[in-house]
Design an enzyme around this catalytic site. Sequence first.
Site, PDB file in Angstrom:
ATOM      1  N   ASP A 169     -10.221  -5.020   5.334  1.00  0.00           N
ATOM      2  CA  ASP A 169     -10.659  -5.589   4.064  1.00  0.00           C
ATOM      3  C   ASP A 169     -11.770  -6.614   4.276  1.00  0.00           C
ATOM      4  O   ASP A 169     -12.696  -6.713   3.460  1.00  0.00           O
ATOM      5  CB  ASP A 169      -9.487  -6.233   3.331  1.00  0.00           C
ATOM      6  CG  ASP A 169      -8.662  -5.215   2.557  1.00  0.00           C
ATOM      7  OD1 ASP A 169      -9.167  -4.097   2.334  1.00  0.00           O
ATOM      8  OD2 ASP A 169      -7.527  -5.525   2.191  1.00  0.00           O
TER       9      ASP A 169
ATOM     10  N   GLU B  39      -8.597 -12.174   4.250  1.00  0.00           N
ATOM     11  CA  GLU B  39      -9.232 -10.872   4.071  1.00  0.00           C
ATOM     12  C   GLU B  39     -10.592 -10.949   3.378  1.00  0.00           C
ATOM     13  O   GLU B  39     -11.165  -9.912   3.026  1.00  0.00           O
ATOM     14  CB  GLU B  39      -8.297  -9.949   3.285  1.00  0.00           C
ATOM     15  CG  GLU B  39      -6.943  -9.776   3.960  1.00  0.00           C
ATOM     16  CD  GLU B  39      -6.027  -8.836   3.221  1.00  0.00           C
ATOM     17  OE1 GLU B  39      -6.128  -7.613   3.462  1.00  0.00           O
ATOM     18  OE2 GLU B  39      -5.212  -9.312   2.399  1.00  0.00           O
TER      19      GLU B  39
ATOM     20  N   HIS C 132       0.794  -1.227   0.000  1.00  0.00           N
ATOM     21  CA  HIS C 132       0.000   0.000   0.000  1.00  0.00           C
ATOM     22  C   HIS C 132       0.827   1.278   0.000  1.00  0.00           C
ATOM     23  O   HIS C 132       0.326   2.323   0.420  1.00  0.00           O
ATOM     24  CB  HIS C 132      -0.945   0.002   1.202  1.00  0.00           C
ATOM     25  CG  HIS C 132      -2.084  -0.956   1.075  1.00  0.00           C
ATOM     26  ND1 HIS C 132      -2.954  -0.940   0.014  1.00  0.00           N
ATOM     27  CD2 HIS C 132      -2.488  -1.974   1.882  1.00  0.00           C
ATOM     28  CE1 HIS C 132      -3.856  -1.901   0.169  1.00  0.00           C
ATOM     29  NE2 HIS C 132      -3.591  -2.543   1.286  1.00  0.00           N
TER      30      HIS C 132
END
Length: 260
Positions: free
Chosen positions: A180, A154, A49
């Site tokens: 998530d 997730e 990320h």
Amino acid sequence: MIELKNHALDKLRAGELSLGVGLRQARTVDIGKAMKTAGFDWLFIDMEHNSMDVDTAVQICVTSQDAGITPIVRVPGFQHFHATRVLDGGAQGIVVPHVDDAETAAQMVSNMRYPPLGHRSVTGALPQLDFEGHPVAETAEVVNRETLLVVMLETPTAIANAHEIAAVPGVDALLIGTSDLTMEMGIPGQPEHPDVIKAYETMLDACRTHGKFAGMGGVYDPAIMQRYVSMGVRMVLAGNDMAFLMAGARARAREVRALI
């Protein structure tokens, strides 16, 4: 006899909380020593990320080892080179996002474990071993044992497959990416929703059954964290550098503005 310490793994093996801090903004090698002083056990070096490159990540990894805090890299994908390049550069663990099934978990074991557990390619002397040369067989055994493989669950599919994922030899820990997961469940931002609690129960049962460590990310309210820790979570991503920077900056700005 090769001496290799993994502080995060030592904490987990002792049944203690192993606390991680996410790195999204830090780009200098002093961050490991700073976070060790702050009280953390491992760095969650996030290459999914943010824009951090491999060179920066491995420099942080090498200096973190000497500081006594475990460098763990979240890789951005399943290709073998994402894991092996940072492992060869000094990482002591890999976090794999979006692992939905046992086949993907097994692929990551193959990518990052030396034979006979996997098919990681052998390179020269490693920074984890202070660049000392050792017999290859002994090196492979010790590095396999002291390198942490964490797979992230997730999605509801991943939770449904938790037992099969946990049963894969070479996987050390299952970690729920709660942010998530709540998005995928259609309950964004609700980490204490009954369905999320049930997901943690499923993951924890899988970890107990198969002898794996249970982890948590995306939960930062201490009261909610306490719930999952009391259920058995021991590997805790406790926050990230950007959140800590913003919290400290906001607090100081408020304090100083209140002076007049």
